[in-house]
Design a protein around this motif. Structure first.
Motif, PDB file in Angstrom:
ATOM      1  N   GLY A  68      38.471  15.111   3.040  1.00 34.63           N
ATOM      2  CA  GLY A  68      39.220  14.324   4.389  1.00 34.63           C
ATOM      3  C   GLY A  68      39.385  12.917   4.070  1.00 34.63           C
ATOM      4  N   VAL A  69      39.793  11.933   2.995  1.00 30.07           N
ATOM      5  CA  VAL A  69      39.615  10.910   2.784  1.00 30.07           C
ATOM      6  C   VAL A  69      40.893  10.374   2.380  1.00 30.07           C
ATOM      7  N   PRO A  70      41.465   9.178   1.859  1.00 31.77           N
ATOM      8  CA  PRO A  70      43.174   9.251   1.293  1.00 31.77           C
ATOM      9  C   PRO A  70      42.454   9.775  -0.582  1.00 31.77           C
ATOM     10  N   ALA A  71      43.950   9.879  -0.444  1.00 30.95           N
ATOM     11  CA  ALA A  71      44.192   9.962  -2.206  1.00 30.95           C
ATOM     12  C   ALA A  71      44.141   8.663  -3.099  1.00 30.95           C
ATOM     13  N   SER A  72      44.468   7.456  -2.420  1.00 27.87           N
ATOM     14  CA  SER A  72      43.807   6.320  -3.036  1.00 27.87           C
ATOM     15  C   SER A  72      42.657   6.028  -3.266  1.00 27.87           C
ATOM     16  N   SER A  73      41.360   6.664  -2.160  1.00 28.78           N
ATOM     17  CA  SER A  73      40.503   6.551  -2.586  1.00 28.78           C
ATOM     18  C   SER A  73      39.085   7.107  -3.547  1.00 28.78           C
ATOM     19  N   ILE A  74      40.238   8.143  -3.988  1.00 29.35           N
ATOM     20  CA  ILE A  74      39.566   8.929  -4.479  1.00 29.35           C
ATOM     21  C   ILE A  74      39.879   8.409  -5.672  1.00 29.35           C
ATOM     22  N   SER A  75      40.881   8.215  -6.336  1.00 28.05           N
ATOM     23  CA  SER A  75      41.855   7.136  -7.731  1.00 28.05           C
ATOM     24  C   SER A  75      40.832   5.855  -7.672  1.00 28.05           C
ATOM     25  N   ARG A  76      40.776   5.488  -6.466  1.00 32.17           N
ATOM     26  CA  ARG A  76      40.211   3.768  -7.262  1.00 32.17           C
ATOM     27  C   ARG A  76      38.051   4.133  -7.386  1.00 32.17           C
ATOM     28  N   ARG A  77      37.438   4.815  -6.463  1.00 34.56           N
ATOM     29  CA  ARG A  77      36.315   5.352  -6.962  1.00 34.56           C
ATOM     30  C   ARG A  77      36.240   6.179  -8.137  1.00 34.56           C
ATOM     31  N   ILE A  78      37.574   6.790  -8.428  1.00 34.87           N
ATOM     32  CA  ILE A  78      36.866   6.943 -10.198  1.00 34.87           C
ATOM     33  C   ILE A  78      37.526   5.978 -10.742  1.00 34.87           C
ATOM     34  N   ALA A  79      38.690   5.529 -10.537  1.00 37.29           N
ATOM     35  CA  ALA A  79      38.495   4.425 -11.811  1.00 37.29           C
ATOM     36  C   ALA A  79      37.647   2.928 -11.814  1.00 37.29           C
ATOM     37  N   ASP A  80      36.738   2.619 -10.340  1.00 37.33           N
ATOM     38  CA  ASP A  80      35.431   1.996 -10.613  1.00 37.33           C
ATOM     39  C   ASP A  80      34.069   3.024 -11.344  1.00 37.33           C
ATOM     40  N   LEU A  81      34.582   4.130 -11.878  1.00 37.81           N
ATOM     41  CA  LEU A  81      33.458   4.819 -12.343  1.00 37.81           C
ATOM     42  C   LEU A  81      34.124   4.511 -14.122  1.00 37.81           C
ATOM     43  N   GLU A  82      34.880   5.265 -14.375  1.00 41.11           N
ATOM     44  CA  GLU A  82      35.225   4.305 -15.411  1.00 41.11           C
ATOM     45  C   GLU A  82      35.363   3.160 -16.039  1.00 41.11           C
ATOM     46  N   THR A  85      49.381  11.274 -14.619  1.00 45.73           N
ATOM     47  CA  THR A  85      50.555  10.896 -14.969  1.00 45.73           C
ATOM     48  C   THR A  85      51.132  10.513 -13.355  1.00 45.73           C
ATOM     49  N   THR A  86      52.740  10.968 -13.123  1.00 41.63           N
ATOM     50  CA  THR A  86      53.483  10.622 -11.495  1.00 41.63           C
ATOM     51  C   THR A  86      53.445  12.590 -11.045  1.00 41.63           C
ATOM     52  N   ARG A  87      52.872  13.156 -11.760  1.00 40.24           N
ATOM     53  CA  ARG A  87      53.180  14.340 -11.998  1.00 40.24           C
ATOM     54  C   ARG A  87      52.066  16.083 -11.909  1.00 40.24           C
ATOM     55  N   THR A  88      50.503  15.135 -12.930  1.00 39.30           N
ATOM     56  CA  THR A  88      50.276  16.421 -13.134  1.00 39.30           C
ATOM     57  C   THR A  88      48.798  14.405 -13.275  1.00 39.30           C
ATOM     58  N   VAL A  89      47.203  15.766 -13.463  1.00 36.05           N
ATOM     59  CA  VAL A  89      46.103  15.572 -13.915  1.00 36.05           C
ATOM     60  C   VAL A  89      45.391  15.661 -14.633  1.00 36.05           C
ATOM     61  N   ARG A  90      44.355  15.288 -15.913  1.00 41.21           N
ATOM     62  CA  ARG A  90      44.111  16.376 -16.367  1.00 41.21           C
ATOM     63  C   ARG A  90      42.569  15.416 -17.187  1.00 41.21           C
ATOM     64  N   MET A  91      41.662  16.187 -17.653  1.00 42.72           N
ATOM     65  CA  MET A  91      40.486  15.386 -17.561  1.00 42.72           C
ATOM     66  C   MET A  91      40.532  14.989 -19.672  1.00 42.72           C
ATOM     67  N   THR A  92      40.084  13.424 -19.777  1.00 44.74           N
ATOM     68  CA  THR A  92      39.964  13.470 -21.155  1.00 44.74           C
ATOM     69  C   THR A  92      38.964  14.878 -21.779  1.00 44.74           C
ATOM     70  N   GLU A  93      39.541  14.395 -22.701  1.00 42.67           N
ATOM     71  CA  GLU A  93      37.363  14.821 -24.450  1.00 42.67           C
ATOM     72  C   GLU A  93      36.079  14.131 -23.914  1.00 42.67           C
ATOM     73  N   ILE A  94      36.611  13.321 -23.957  1.00 45.58           N
ATOM     74  CA  ILE A  94      35.118  12.831 -23.550  1.00 45.58           C
ATOM     75  C   ILE A  94      35.052  12.796 -22.022  1.00 45.58           C
ATOM     76  N   GLY A  95      35.881  13.447 -20.533  1.00 45.22           N
ATOM     77  CA  GLY A  95      35.610  12.786 -19.720  1.00 45.22           C
ATOM     78  C   GLY A  95      35.140  14.533 -19.441  1.00 45.22           C
ATOM     79  N   ALA A  96      35.441  15.988 -20.007  1.00 44.57           N
ATOM     80  CA  ALA A  96      35.574  17.385 -19.731  1.00 44.57           C
ATOM     81  C   ALA A  96      33.937  17.060 -20.728  1.00 44.57           C
ATOM     82  N   ARG A  97      33.700  15.855 -21.918  1.00 46.39           N
ATOM     83  CA  ARG A  97      32.104  16.592 -21.839  1.00 46.39           C
ATOM     84  C   ARG A  97      31.289  15.731 -20.682  1.00 46.39           C
ATOM     85  N   TYR A  98      30.946  15.049 -20.300  1.00 49.11           N
ATOM     86  CA  TYR A  98      31.047  14.219 -19.221  1.00 49.11           C
ATOM     87  C   TYR A  98      30.535  14.697 -18.073  1.00 49.11           C
TER      88      TYR A  98
END
Length: 302
Positions: free
Chosen positions: A27-41, A52-65
């Protein structure tokens, strides 16, 4: 930065592969999700997601984390649920993983369970694949085989005795086998497990060994094997609980050989209901375990 919230967002994005769907879930804006995860990174100093503009997927280190994060968040959810629901009516989402073939027995029991505990939402996944109860966030798993060696509590529901059967029409055409050697002249309906074709095993004075048979049909679905057997397509080797109705109405006939025949080579075989001991303290898990063991244990409902 609220790291806990960021981790929850990360898990939801990984599950949905979408910032938009994750945002809708919280129940929050998508921009909030993106910003929080960017801060975590930025805090971790690593990239967790490929965007990308059309997809999102985990990096290898992201999947392990993420794999480690899931376990920690699951433990936190368990602790909060156990504390918040102490002495209250059981509720929440109950995640159950069971073998597809066992669903014919399981589903009537779950209907009765839902009537008794309407506050519990059942999330049922049917699969033969093995599960890690902690990692996969499964509350209860029902599987067939030998006594599990994992660090789980396993309650045996059924001995899972295998019976050889065929339709009366098939036996009239091909004859009734009585020995392992007789099986060579018959068509066999074989089950494919998650990792390999399950061969028939026979026991004689030298112990257990594979019994050669000629496959006429192979499936990873027990119901399909049962249907083919009822249509006279060959011999089938399935658990007694799976054959019970067809044997009772005469669609299939039980075939007795002179020596034991099974899937697997002995051991403490059975249908097991499994759960983590720590989760049994949660009301929804405790009442579900007790109810299902009572309903399905030893003598499953007809």
């Amino acid at each position: 930065m609220d790291k806990l919230r960021a981790l929850q967002y990360l898990v939801k994005v990984a599950d949905t592969l979408s910032f938009t769907r994750a945002a809708k879930a919280f129940g929050v804006p998508a921009s909030s999700i993106s910003r929080r995860i960017a801060d975590l990174e930025a805090d971790l100093g690593v990239q967790l997601l490929h965007r990308t503009t059309r997809t999102v997927r985990m990096t290898e280190i992201g999947a392990r984390y993420l794999e480690q994060v899931r376990g920690a968040l699951a433990q936190l959810d368990d602790a909060e649920e156990q504390a918040g629901r102490h002495g209250s009516t059981p509720g929440g989402t109950l995640r159950i993983s069971a073998m597809p073939g066992y669903s014919r027995l399981l589903m009537p029991a779950l209907v009765a369970f839902g009537d008794r505990y309407p506050g519990i939402l059942l999330d049922v996944h049917l699969s033969d694949a093995l599960v890690d109860l902690g990692r996969d966030q499964i509350d209860i798993a029902i599987r067939g085989g030998r006594l599990p060696q994992e660090r789980v509590v396993a309650r045996r529901l059924d001995p899972n005795q295998f019976l050889l059967a065929a339709s009366p029409d098939y036996l009239a055409r091909r004859g009734t086998p009585r020995t392992f050697d007789d099986l060579r002249d018959h068509d066999a309906l074989l089950y494919r497990g998650p990792n390999a074709l399950l061969k028939w095993q026979g026991r004689d004075e030298d112990g257990w060994h594979e019994v050669p048979v000629a496959p006429a049909f192979i499936s990873n679905d027990g119901a399909s094997l049962l249907a083919m057997a009822c249509r006279g397509r060959g011999l089938v080797l399935l658990p007694e609980w799976a054959l019970k109705d067809a044997l009772r109405c005469g669609e299939l006939v039980h075939i007795s050989l002179d020596r034991p025949l099974a899937i697997g080579r002995g051991g403490e075989a059975g249908i097991y209901l499994m759960y983590l001991q720590t989760r049994y303290q949660i009301p929804k898990v405790r009442v579900a375990v007790d109810f299902l063991v009572e309903q399905l244990g030893s003598n499953p409902p007809a």
